[in-house]
Design an enzyme around this catalytic site. Structure first.
Site, PDB file in Angstrom:
ATOM      1  CD  GLN A 166      -2.514   1.766   0.358  1.00  0.00           C
ATOM      2  OE1 GLN A 166      -3.172   0.983  -0.315  1.00  0.00           O
ATOM      3  NE2 GLN A 166      -2.492   3.070   0.077  1.00  0.00           N
ATOM      4  N   GLY A 298     -10.564   0.279   1.849  1.00  0.00           N
ATOM      5  CA  GLY A 298     -11.651  -0.289   1.065  1.00  0.00           C
ATOM      6  C   GLY A 298     -11.132  -0.601  -0.325  1.00  0.00           C
ATOM      7  N   GLY A 299     -10.504   0.392  -0.895  1.00  0.00           N
ATOM      8  CA  GLY A 299      -9.925   0.204  -2.214  1.00  0.00           C
ATOM      9  C   GLY A 299      -8.768   1.141  -2.416  1.00  0.00           C
ATOM     10  CG  MET A 300      -4.285   1.966  -3.364  1.00  0.00           C
ATOM     11  SD  MET A 300      -4.431   3.703  -2.809  1.00  0.00           S
ATOM     12  CE  MET A 300      -3.524   4.519  -4.125  1.00  0.00           C
ATOM     13  CD  GLU A 301      -6.429   6.030  -5.727  1.00  0.00           C
ATOM     14  OE1 GLU A 301      -6.927   5.291  -4.867  1.00  0.00           O
ATOM     15  OE2 GLU A 301      -6.032   7.196  -5.481  1.00  0.00           O
ATOM     16  CG  ASN A 302      -2.453   0.408  -6.338  1.00  0.00           C
ATOM     17  OD1 ASN A 302      -1.925   1.463  -5.998  1.00  0.00           O
ATOM     18  ND2 ASN A 302      -2.784  -0.530  -5.468  1.00  0.00           N
ATOM     19  CG  HIS A 325     -14.007   6.065  -4.525  1.00  0.00           C
ATOM     20  ND1 HIS A 325     -14.381   7.256  -3.957  1.00  0.00           N
ATOM     21  CD2 HIS A 325     -12.675   5.966  -4.309  1.00  0.00           C
ATOM     22  CE1 HIS A 325     -13.326   7.849  -3.427  1.00  0.00           C
ATOM     23  NE2 HIS A 325     -12.275   7.077  -3.622  1.00  0.00           N
ATOM     24  CD  GLU A 326     -10.742   2.888  -4.680  1.00  0.00           C
ATOM     25  OE1 GLU A 326      -9.838   3.628  -5.112  1.00  0.00           O
ATOM     26  OE2 GLU A 326     -11.227   3.025  -3.536  1.00  0.00           O
ATOM     27  CG  ASP A 406      -2.304   8.528   7.291  1.00  0.00           C
ATOM     28  OD1 ASP A 406      -2.337   8.489   6.048  1.00  0.00           O
ATOM     29  OD2 ASP A 406      -2.069   7.546   8.010  1.00  0.00           O
ATOM     30  CE1 TYR A 414     -10.949  10.415   1.569  1.00  0.00           C
ATOM     31  CE2 TYR A 414     -12.113   9.164  -0.104  1.00  0.00           C
ATOM     32  CZ  TYR A 414     -11.022   9.325   0.699  1.00  0.00           C
ATOM     33  OH  TYR A 414      -9.990   8.426   0.650  1.00  0.00           O
ATOM     34  NE  ARG A 587     -13.284  -0.571   3.941  1.00  0.00           N
ATOM     35  CZ  ARG A 587     -14.410  -0.605   3.238  1.00  0.00           C
ATOM     36  NH1 ARG A 587     -15.130  -1.730   3.209  1.00  0.00           N
ATOM     37  NH2 ARG A 587     -14.818   0.444   2.566  1.00  0.00           N
ATOM     38  CE  LYS A 589     -16.212   3.048   5.814  1.00  0.00           C
ATOM     39  NZ  LYS A 589     -16.937   3.042   4.549  1.00  0.00           N
TER      40      LYS A 589
HETATM   41  N1  BES Z   1      -6.953   6.461  -2.494  1.00  0.00           N
HETATM   42  C1  BES Z   1      -7.879   6.111  -1.493  1.00  0.00           C
HETATM   43  C2  BES Z   1      -7.286   5.385  -0.323  1.00  0.00           C
HETATM   44  C3  BES Z   1      -6.172   6.124   0.392  1.00  0.00           C
HETATM   45  C4  BES Z   1      -6.218   7.491   0.586  1.00  0.00           C
HETATM   46  C5  BES Z   1      -5.113   5.417   0.889  1.00  0.00           C
HETATM   47  C6  BES Z   1      -5.173   8.129   1.231  1.00  0.00           C
HETATM   48  C7  BES Z   1      -4.090   6.060   1.548  1.00  0.00           C
HETATM   49  C8  BES Z   1      -4.111   7.419   1.716  1.00  0.00           C
HETATM   50  C9  BES Z   1      -9.031   5.279  -2.050  1.00  0.00           C
HETATM   51  O1  BES Z   1      -9.419   5.645  -3.321  1.00  0.00           O
HETATM   52  C10 BES Z   1     -10.231   5.485  -1.165  1.00  0.00           C
HETATM   53  O2  BES Z   1     -10.680   6.591  -1.071  1.00  0.00           O
HETATM   54  N2  BES Z   1     -10.719   4.425  -0.551  1.00  0.00           N
HETATM   55  C11 BES Z   1     -11.901   4.468   0.260  1.00  0.00           C
HETATM   56  C12 BES Z   1     -13.058   4.075  -0.606  1.00  0.00           C
HETATM   57  C13 BES Z   1     -14.353   4.726  -0.333  1.00  0.00           C
HETATM   58  C14 BES Z   1     -14.319   6.216  -0.172  1.00  0.00           C
HETATM   59  C15 BES Z   1     -15.362   4.330  -1.391  1.00  0.00           C
HETATM   60  C16 BES Z   1     -11.719   3.475   1.395  1.00  0.00           C
HETATM   61  O3  BES Z   1     -10.695   2.781   1.412  1.00  0.00           O
HETATM   62  O4  BES Z   1     -12.531   3.410   2.274  1.00  0.00           O
HETATM   63 ZN    ZN Z   2     -10.367   7.525  -3.258  1.00  0.00          ZN
END
Ligand code: BES
Ligand code: ZN
Length: 645
Positions: A166, A298-302, A325-326, A406, A414, A587, A589
């Protein structure tokens, strides 16, 4: 006329390449290098790099994955462009064990690792001389902040180990020696050697088939588009792939493949919807990797390979706005990228806005309106949590000097970000807004962007000198002032009409009917659980749990919302389900707020938190444990034999 900073930087780089100091690559190649912004607001306080002096343009990794020592080891070969006369380059380094740095033909170069900062790591300064290609021979540390090494028991298949990374925001410097700043885009390639039974995947197209040799296999990847370095990602495990559509597919462990593919069945439709809204998809394939449950986000837009938590799998596709989202980040974030973490809202706010647009196109306006309404609630909650309408961190463009990126990861970026864009959309009308948005991605593709570039672009291409519109939008107030401006586009008050009636009835003592509850969508259930009083008597939670099985529902968002109420109410009967939830996934969150609220409740919650965290900690990724360790729930770990020097 003032020269646009982008042009100035590109011209400077071109001049540097053509000057006698550097070996002269063809001008056409130099122009393909993404420019580095030179304005004061584009200075990245989270990187030691001085990219206007010397910058990395390409990274070539050649690494072996060693599960027994928890290390990646090998070489990174860096292509560098430098200003005429530049004698050194500064990279970012967090705990890398460097064996040697040489020119590409093996001549040693002097280097120095500066003082370590707990957040940033250390500057790695290399004396370049005339070298413009250098080779770093190194190992990542076993406690690398980006990497998580899972034992077989922590995977779905239980037979093979697993490695995942990550990178966002500033973790990749713990396994890649480069300039780890989103304003310094780099092309990259990698050769990754893994045990023969395992598969390596990365956030780039494959470059040829895997090559077997003895008991190992080597996978090759090549990203020929310049990307921000936080977008370089790797996973290694027992992985299988299934096609979902002509350019979409899913990777996961074999045991997860059917479930994952079923949940992701709408992906190809989403890509088509996104292209219609934002312009052509620029990355070739859109594949996804469903990771083990310790994945911290939740997800990471790699790029080309979104990384996903398995906790989005609810069995009914009800949590797939995560994919929208991703996917949306393929434009907002990966094409036009925040130049620094102070402008994180440009990545996440724009993506949150874009997500709703994709959801609307694929699932209809009602679902979208509900998600907007949940977003407005989340925005208001974030304002409260961040000091109220005067809180400095409720500004979109925030000051992160001396702090971790962070700290900016809140629903201000968001949801206030998304509300800002929605406000502009409503003011100018969808047609004009959509034309501007497509143009924005086109004008800034593969480039870093700042809040001031955003404002300038909006004024040039959308406001176009219309004074009445300028006054109506309050652009500067939105980005630079705290709180939420009065012109915010409101959520549709009827979006949750039925649920809101049920919330009021609940306040008056009546529980929702079972028929209603089972008919409600996930978003409706979430509206209910987040709109009722967050401090319920335990009797009422018991009745809800009995009727709707909330503490153990397979919908993890609903489960989280209920467990949040349970912790606030000290609802003992939910504790076993709470423990199970904290032990089955990592996770951040979900885990961070639950463990934190438990820990803050000294008498009732803290012993639970201490007991669970001692067991759960080994399952969590370093980005999750780094925060939770600060709660002091378990005694600081003795130095592990792996990390002790
Ligand atoms: N790019 C983010 C995750 C992220 C942000 C990781 C900053 C590290 C530092 C990803 O696109 C994201 O926003 N994930 C959310 C998804 C949700 C908003 C739908 C998540 O992980 O909860
Ligand atoms: Zn995001």
């Amino acid at each position: 006329m003032r020269v646009h900073p982008l042009i100035a930087a590109a011209a400077m780089l071109l001049a540097a390449c053509q000057s006698g100091d550097a070996p002269a690559p063809q001008a056409s190649k130099a122009l393909m290098v993404a420019p580095v912004l030179d304005s004061a607001d584009a200075v990245d306080v989270h990187s030691y790099a001085k990219p206007l002096e010397a910058r990395v343009t390409h990274v070539a990794l050649d690494l072996a994955v060693d599960f027994s020592t928890k290390r990646l080891s090998g070489t990174a070969t860096l292509d560098i462009q430098a200003r005429p006369g530049a004698s050194e380059i500064v990279l970012d380094d967090k705990g890398l064990e460097i064996a040697a740095i040489t020119t590409s033909d093996g001549k040693p170069l002097a280097y120095r690792v500066g003082a370590n900062d707990a957040i940033l790591g250390a500057p790695l300064t290399i004396q370049l001389g005339a070298a413009r290609k250098i080779l770093v021979r190194y190992k990542s540390a076993p406690d690398s902040g980006a990497l998580q090494w899972l034992n077989p028991e922590q995977t779905a298949g239980k037979k093979h180990p697993y490695l995942l990374s990550q990178g966002q925001a500033i973790e990749n410097r713990s396994w890649i020696p480069t300039q780890d700043s989103p304003g310094v885009r780099q092309t990259w390639e990698a050769k990754i050697r893994v045990p023969a039974a395992l598969t390596a995947v990365m956030s780039a197209p494959k470059a040829g088939e895997a090559v077997s040799q003895g008991d190992s296999r080597t996978f090759s990847f090549k990203m020929d588009k310049p990307v921000a370095p936080y977008l370089i990602a790797i996973a290694v495990g027992d992985l299988a792939f299934r096609e979902l559509g002509p350019r979409t597919g899913v990777w996961t462990e074999p045991a997860m493949l059917d479930k994952a593919a079923a949940e992701l069945a709408d992906t190809e439709k989403m890509v088509a919807a996104a292209e219609a809204l934002f312009g052509p998809y620029q990355w070739g394939r859109y594949d996804m990797l469903v990771l083990p449950p310790s994945f911290p986000f939740g997800g990471m837009e790699n790029p080309t390979l979104t990384f996903l938590t398995p906790t989005f799998i609810a069995g009914d596709k009800s949590l797939t706005s995560l994919i929208a989202h991703e996917l949306a980040h393929s434009w907002s974030g990966n094409l036009a990228t925040n130049a620094t973490w102070a402008d994180f809202w440009l990545n996440e706010g724009m993506t949150t806005y874009a997500t709703t647009r994709i959801v609307e196109a694929v699932y209809g306006p009602r679902v979208a309106a509900q998600q907007v309404a949940l977003g407005i609630d989340a925005m208001n909650a974030a304002v409260t949590e961040n000091g109220g309408s005067e809180g400095a961190d409720t500004r979109l463009h925030i000051d992160l000097k001396g702090r971790s990126p962070d700290d900016g990861l809140t629903d201000i970026a968001y949801e206030k970000g998304a509300a800002f864009l929605r406000t502009i959309e409503v003011a100018v009308g969808r047609e004009r807004f959509d034309a501007w948005l497509k143009g924005w991605f086109l004008r800034h593709k593969f480039q870093p962007v700042t809040t001031s570039i955003f404002l300038a672009d909006l004024r040039q291409h959308l406001v176009r000198g219309d004074q009445a519109l300028e006054a109506k939008l309050q652009l500067d107030r939105w980005v630079n002032q705290p709180g939420v401006p009065a012109n915010v586009a409101q959520a549709d008050p009827g979006a949750f009409a039925e649920v809101d009636t049920a919330v009021n009835a609940f306040k008056a003592g009546t529980q929702p009917e079972a028929a209603a509850w089972s008919r409600w969508t996930t978003d409706e259930k979430l509206r209910f659980l987040t709109r009722i009083d967050q401090r319920q008597p335990t009797g009422r939670l018991a009745a809800l749990d009995r009727a709707f099985n909330l503490s153990r529902t397979g919908n993890n968002e609903v489960r989280f919302a209920f467990l949040t109420l349970a912790v606030a109410a000290r609802f003992d009967p939910a504790v076993p389900a709470l423990e199970q939830f904290l032990l089955m996934q990592g996770r951040r969150k979900f885990v961070r707020p639950l463990v934190t609220s438990l820990a803050e409740d000294k008498e009732w919650g803290r012993p639970i938190a201490a007991r669970v965290y001692a067991r759960a900690r080994p399952l969590y990724h370093p980005v999750t444990t780094r925060d939770l360790d600060k709660l002091g729930l378990i005694p600081p770990a003795l130095p592990s034999p792996l990390t002790a020097k």
